[in-house]
Design an enzyme around this catalytic site. Structure first.
Site, PDB file in Angstrom:
ATOM      1  N   ASP A 161      -0.955   8.700 -11.725  1.00 56.78           N
ATOM      2  CA  ASP A 161       0.269   8.204 -11.312  1.00 56.78           C
ATOM      3  C   ASP A 161       0.990   7.377 -11.597  1.00 56.78           C
ATOM      4  O   ASP A 161       0.839   6.646 -12.573  1.00 56.78           O
ATOM      5  CB  ASP A 161      -0.373   7.427  -9.991  1.00 56.78           C
ATOM      6  CG  ASP A 161      -1.814   6.880  -9.890  1.00 56.78           C
ATOM      7  OD1 ASP A 161      -1.976   6.582 -10.974  1.00 56.78           O
ATOM      8  OD2 ASP A 161      -2.117   6.174  -9.191  1.00 56.78           O
ATOM      9  N   ASN A 173      -9.048   0.737  -0.290  1.00 52.13           N
ATOM     10  CA  ASN A 173      -9.145   1.713   1.403  1.00 52.13           C
ATOM     11  C   ASN A 173      -9.575   2.746   0.774  1.00 52.13           C
ATOM     12  O   ASN A 173      -9.242   4.155   1.853  1.00 52.13           O
ATOM     13  CB  ASN A 173      -7.414   1.735   2.157  1.00 52.13           C
ATOM     14  CG  ASN A 173      -7.027   2.233   1.416  1.00 52.13           C
ATOM     15  OD1 ASN A 173      -7.030   2.546   0.351  1.00 52.13           O
ATOM     16  ND2 ASN A 173      -5.575   1.721   2.096  1.00 52.13           N
ATOM     17  N   HIS A 190      -8.314   4.810  -1.113  1.00 59.09           N
ATOM     18  CA  HIS A 190      -7.042   5.861  -2.551  1.00 59.09           C
ATOM     19  C   HIS A 190      -7.832   5.785  -3.733  1.00 59.09           C
ATOM     20  O   HIS A 190      -8.414   5.335  -4.124  1.00 59.09           O
ATOM     21  CB  HIS A 190      -6.173   5.269  -1.880  1.00 59.09           C
ATOM     22  CG  HIS A 190      -6.078   4.179  -2.495  1.00 59.09           C
ATOM     23  ND1 HIS A 190      -5.909   2.832  -2.411  1.00 59.09           N
ATOM     24  CD2 HIS A 190      -5.606   4.037  -4.461  1.00 59.09           C
ATOM     25  CE1 HIS A 190      -4.717   1.721  -3.369  1.00 59.09           C
ATOM     26  NE2 HIS A 190      -5.465   2.789  -5.001  1.00 59.09           N
ATOM     27  N   GLU A 218      -2.958   7.136  -0.194  1.00 64.30           N
ATOM     28  CA  GLU A 218      -3.645   7.031  -0.038  1.00 64.30           C
ATOM     29  C   GLU A 218      -4.600   7.488   1.879  1.00 64.30           C
ATOM     30  O   GLU A 218      -4.019   8.720   2.306  1.00 64.30           O
ATOM     31  CB  GLU A 218      -2.265   5.570   1.466  1.00 64.30           C
ATOM     32  CG  GLU A 218      -1.738   4.758   0.353  1.00 64.30           C
ATOM     33  CD  GLU A 218      -2.288   3.842  -0.523  1.00 64.30           C
ATOM     34  OE1 GLU A 218      -3.256   3.437   0.289  1.00 64.30           O
ATOM     35  OE2 GLU A 218      -1.369   2.731  -0.275  1.00 64.30           O
TER      36      GLU A 218
HETATM   37  N1  LIG Z   1      -3.225   3.623  -8.444  1.00 65.71           N
HETATM   38  C1  LIG Z   1      -4.638   3.005  -8.632  1.00 65.71           C
HETATM   39  C2  LIG Z   1      -6.099   3.604  -8.798  1.00 65.71           C
HETATM   40  O1  LIG Z   1      -5.625   4.861  -9.352  1.00 65.71           O
HETATM   41  C3  LIG Z   1      -7.310   2.963  -8.855  1.00 65.71           C
HETATM   42  O2  LIG Z   1      -7.763   3.347  -8.295  1.00 65.71           O
HETATM   43  C4  LIG Z   1      -6.618   1.478  -7.710  1.00 65.71           C
HETATM   44  C5  LIG Z   1      -8.170   0.396  -7.753  1.00 65.71           C
HETATM   45  O3  LIG Z   1      -7.797  -0.551  -9.259  1.00 65.71           O
HETATM   46  P1  LIG Z   1      -8.510  -1.481  -9.559  1.00 65.71           P
HETATM   47  O4  LIG Z   1      -9.514  -0.749 -10.705  1.00 65.71           O
HETATM   48  O5  LIG Z   1      -7.637  -2.344  -9.921  1.00 65.71           O
HETATM   49  O6  LIG Z   1      -9.353  -2.224  -8.785  1.00 65.71           O
HETATM   50  O7  LIG Z   1      -5.691   0.882  -7.778  1.00 65.71           O
HETATM   51  C6  LIG Z   1      -4.583   1.728  -7.968  1.00 65.71           C
HETATM   52  O8  LIG Z   1      -4.021   1.432  -6.287  1.00 65.71           O
END
Ligand SMILES: N[C@@H]1[C@@H](O)[C@H](O)[C@@H](COP(=O)(O)O)O[C@@H]1O
EC number: 3.5.99.6
Length: 234
Positions: free
Chosen positions: A62, A128, A130, A135
């Protein structure tokens, strides 16, 4: 689902690296990669390894809409910083967040995913549930599309920006349908604030309310968790 419990994120990075390495030794050529803090220890292991990635391709999940690749908050920048500048791949694809034409940007990315079938997909998870920026409510057969970020995701990602107002409200994200086509999936989650999402992913019903619960229908998923993230598992 195969669950590996580790002491901490350092050990998680090592476990994930062993899976990546074994897959490459078995002929994997395309890695699906993720941003966020969770994969950083894996990327450190990859960077410090003697594996040559210059014949491999990476496809990222993404990117924020509206950020140029050289913007320090962009996922392009994150990937260069943590991996590609140290371990270049033959091709590294990230959705083009600088393209305001969502139809063109997402179609182009679907073509890239189609041309480069993912052998092993690395995932983090949002609080949440995702995955990527899919989402709750995202369709399980979805392809790449422009998505609006939820308030909880905007809040969680504010820590990377000077001001909450600067956090982009939209992203281009690979869809859950494309993620599910990866041959293998390795999901990384650390810390107490991921415990509910991990419990819903593993033990909850398969429902669009928890996007990662779709992974229960995938034949080859490994979830690497520390004790805190595993604390609400049955
Ligand atoms: N788009 C990214 C996700 O791909 C990632 O998994 C999530 C959790 O991030 P973290 O690993 O920093 O908790 O954050 C963002 O929203």
């Amino acid at each position: 689902m195969n669950i590996i419990k580790v002491k901490d994120q350092q050990m998680g990075g090592k476990e994930a690296f062993n899976l990546v390495k074994a897959d490459i030794e078995n002929g994997a050529k395309v890695l699906g990669l993720a941003t966020g803090s969770s994969p950083i220890t894996l990327y450190n292991e990859m960077t410090n390894s003697d594996i040559d990635f210059s014949n491999m391709t990476s496809v990222n999940l993404d990117e924020y809409v509206g950020l140029e690749a050289d913007n320090e908050q962009s996922y392009h920048y994150f990937m260069n910083e943590h991996l590609f500048s140290k371990k270049p791949f033959k091709n590294s694809y990230v959705p083009d967040g600088s393209n305001p034409d969502a139809e063109a940007a997402t179609k182009a990315y679907d073509k890239i995913i189609e041309d480069n079938p993912i052998d092993l997909q690395i995932l983090g998870i949002g609080r949440n549930g995702h995955i990527g920026f899919n989402e709750p409510g995202s369709p399980f057969d979805g392809k790449t599309r422009k998505v609006g970020l939820t308030e909880s995701t905007i809040e969680a990602n504010t820590r990377f920006f000077d001001d909450e107002k600067d956090v982009p409200r939209f992203a281009y994200s690979m869809g859950i349908g494309s993620i599910m086509k990866a041959k293998k999936i390795v999901l990384l989650a650390y810390g107490e604030n991921k415990a509910d999402a991990i419990a819903a992913t593993v033990d909850g019903p398969v429902t669009e309310d928890c996007p990662a619960s779709a992974l229960q229908n995938h034949p080859d998923v490994t979830i690497i968790v520390d004790e805190a993230a595993a604390s609400k598992l049955k």
